[in-house]
Design a protein around this motif. Sequence first.
Motif, PDB file in Angstrom:
ATOM      1  N   TYR A  14       0.808  -1.218   0.000  1.00  0.00           N
ATOM      2  CA  TYR A  14       0.000   0.000   0.000  1.00  0.00           C
ATOM      3  C   TYR A  14       0.846   1.275   0.000  1.00  0.00           C
ATOM      4  N   PRO A  15       1.874   1.387   0.865  1.00  0.00           N
ATOM      5  CA  PRO A  15       2.725   2.578   0.781  1.00  0.00           C
ATOM      6  C   PRO A  15       3.449   2.716  -0.548  1.00  0.00           C
ATOM      7  N   VAL A  16       3.857   1.572  -1.142  1.00  0.00           N
ATOM      8  CA  VAL A  16       4.530   1.621  -2.440  1.00  0.00           C
ATOM      9  C   VAL A  16       3.572   2.148  -3.509  1.00  0.00           C
ATOM     10  N   ILE A  17       2.323   1.678  -3.490  1.00  0.00           N
ATOM     11  CA  ILE A  17       1.324   2.152  -4.453  1.00  0.00           C
ATOM     12  C   ILE A  17       1.074   3.648  -4.265  1.00  0.00           C
ATOM     13  N   ALA A  18       0.949   4.091  -3.002  1.00  0.00           N
ATOM     14  CA  ALA A  18       0.706   5.505  -2.728  1.00  0.00           C
ATOM     15  C   ALA A  18       1.870   6.366  -3.226  1.00  0.00           C
ATOM     16  N   PHE A  19       3.099   5.907  -2.967  1.00  0.00           N
ATOM     17  CA  PHE A  19       4.278   6.651  -3.413  1.00  0.00           C
ATOM     18  C   PHE A  19       4.326   6.730  -4.938  1.00  0.00           C
ATOM     19  N   ALA A  20       4.064   5.602  -5.599  1.00  0.00           N
ATOM     20  CA  ALA A  20       4.081   5.574  -7.066  1.00  0.00           C
ATOM     21  C   ALA A  20       2.987   6.480  -7.642  1.00  0.00           C
ATOM     22  N   LEU A  21       1.833   6.524  -6.979  1.00  0.00           N
ATOM     23  CA  LEU A  21       0.743   7.370  -7.448  1.00  0.00           C
ATOM     24  C   LEU A  21       1.113   8.847  -7.352  1.00  0.00           C
ATOM     25  N   VAL A  22       1.724   9.238  -6.225  1.00  0.00           N
ATOM     26  CA  VAL A  22       2.122  10.639  -6.051  1.00  0.00           C
ATOM     27  C   VAL A  22       3.172  11.039  -7.091  1.00  0.00           C
ATOM     28  N   ILE A  23       4.164  10.177  -7.304  1.00  0.00           N
ATOM     29  CA  ILE A  23       5.212  10.474  -8.292  1.00  0.00           C
ATOM     30  C   ILE A  23       4.615  10.570  -9.690  1.00  0.00           C
ATOM     31  N   SER A  24       3.698   9.672 -10.019  1.00  0.00           N
ATOM     32  CA  SER A  24       3.074   9.681 -11.348  1.00  0.00           C
ATOM     33  C   SER A  24       2.263  10.945 -11.578  1.00  0.00           C
ATOM     34  N   LEU A  25       1.474  11.345 -10.576  1.00  0.00           N
ATOM     35  CA  LEU A  25       0.677  12.567 -10.709  1.00  0.00           C
ATOM     36  C   LEU A  25       1.573  13.793 -10.823  1.00  0.00           C
ATOM     37  N   TRP A  26       2.628  13.810 -10.035  1.00  0.00           N
ATOM     38  CA  TRP A  26       3.573  14.927 -10.079  1.00  0.00           C
ATOM     39  C   TRP A  26       4.231  15.005 -11.452  1.00  0.00           C
ATOM     40  N   TRP A  27       4.762  13.897 -11.936  1.00  0.00           N
ATOM     41  CA  TRP A  27       5.460  13.881 -13.217  1.00  0.00           C
ATOM     42  C   TRP A  27       4.503  14.202 -14.361  1.00  0.00           C
ATOM     43  N   GLY A  28       3.304  13.588 -14.329  1.00  0.00           N
ATOM     44  CA  GLY A  28       2.339  13.826 -15.394  1.00  0.00           C
ATOM     45  C   GLY A  28       1.866  15.265 -15.432  1.00  0.00           C
ATOM     46  N   SER A  29       1.664  15.883 -14.261  1.00  0.00           N
ATOM     47  CA  SER A  29       1.201  17.267 -14.230  1.00  0.00           C
ATOM     48  C   SER A  29       2.257  18.210 -14.781  1.00  0.00           C
ATOM     49  N   VAL A  30       3.510  17.985 -14.434  1.00  0.00           N
ATOM     50  CA  VAL A  30       4.588  18.844 -14.926  1.00  0.00           C
ATOM     51  C   VAL A  30       4.716  18.753 -16.439  1.00  0.00           C
ATOM     52  N   GLU A  31       4.633  17.528 -16.964  1.00  0.00           N
ATOM     53  CA  GLU A  31       4.775  17.351 -18.409  1.00  0.00           C
ATOM     54  C   GLU A  31       3.542  17.828 -19.170  1.00  0.00           C
ATOM     55  N   TYR A  32       2.356  17.550 -18.640  1.00  0.00           N
ATOM     56  CA  TYR A  32       1.127  17.899 -19.359  1.00  0.00           C
ATOM     57  C   TYR A  32       0.930  19.406 -19.437  1.00  0.00           C
ATOM     58  N   PHE A  33       1.163  20.100 -18.319  1.00  0.00           N
ATOM     59  CA  PHE A  33       0.953  21.545 -18.288  1.00  0.00           C
ATOM     60  C   PHE A  33       2.198  22.324 -18.685  1.00  0.00           C
TER      61      PHE A  33
END
Length: 268
Positions: A14-33
Motif C-alpha cells: 500500500y505505501p509503495v502504491i501511494a508513493f508511485a501514485l504521487v510520483i506519477s501525478l507529479w510527473w504527469g502534471s509537470v509534463e502535461y501543463f
Amino acid sequence: MQPEKQPLWRSILYPVIAFALVISLWWGSVEYFQVPRYVMPSPGDVWAHIMSDYATLWQGFQVTFMEFLIGFVVGAFSGFFMAVLMDASKTIRGVLYPILIVSQAVPIIAISAALTIWLGFGLAPKLVIVALVVFFPVVVNVLDGLRSVDSDLLRLARSMGGNSWSIFRHVKMPATLTPLFSALKLSATFSVTGAVIAEWSASTSGGIGAYLMQANSRLNTSGTFAAIAYLAVLGLVAFLLVILVEYLVTPWRTKPVVPRWSTRFWQK
C-alpha cells in the motif's frame, strides 16, 4: 476482541502504491501543463540532481541525522525524567508545569536565534533545539500516563510489600509506554523540522537544512526538492526507528507470547 492483523505484504504494498501514485501525478502534471523547470522540476530532474550532487547531499544527510539522533535521545530521556519528578512531587509539578506550557507559546525559531547567541554556531544549539521539540510532548504524555494509573492498583501493590521502585517499575512504568511512544512518533517528524531550523540559524558544519537554504537562495528548484526528498527520508527513518524500539520494548502488543528476554527484563 482484537482487530484483524493486516498481512505483511499489504503493509508494504500500500505505501509503495501511494508513493508511485504521487510520483506519477507529479510527473504527469509537470509534463502535461509544461510547467517551467525553475518553477516545478519533474521527479526525473530531482533524481538527476541527486545523482549529480550525491556526495554533498549524503554528507549533509549524515550531519542532520546525527543532530536529530542525539537531540532526540537527549530530549526523550530528559522529558521522561522530568515527568517522573513531576509525578513524584506535587510541588515540582505545580511550579514547572505552567512554565512548560508558557514555553510552548514561544516560536522555536525565536529560541534558535537566542541559543545561537548564547551557545555559538557549533553543535550545541542544534541539539538543544531538537531536544526542546521532543521534550514537551514526552513530558505531557508520560505525566498523563503516570497519573492515569488506577489508585486501587497502587494500594494493592503497596499492601503486597512493594516499595517505591518496584511499584514504579512493574505498575507505573508499563502504563507510560503507550503515551510515551505516541509522543515519540509525533516528535520523530517534528524534530526533523527542528534540526532544519537550527541549521538555518546556526550552521557552520553543513547539513540538509543548510543545503536547502543555499539551493533556495540560488533559485535552484531541483536542489531544493532534492533536499526536501532527503528530509522526507530522514523523517521516515526516524518514525520507523521509534516503531522498532516500541516493538522491542513492548512485544506483548504484537505477539501472544512474550519473548524470554522481555519476560526476564520486566520481572527482575
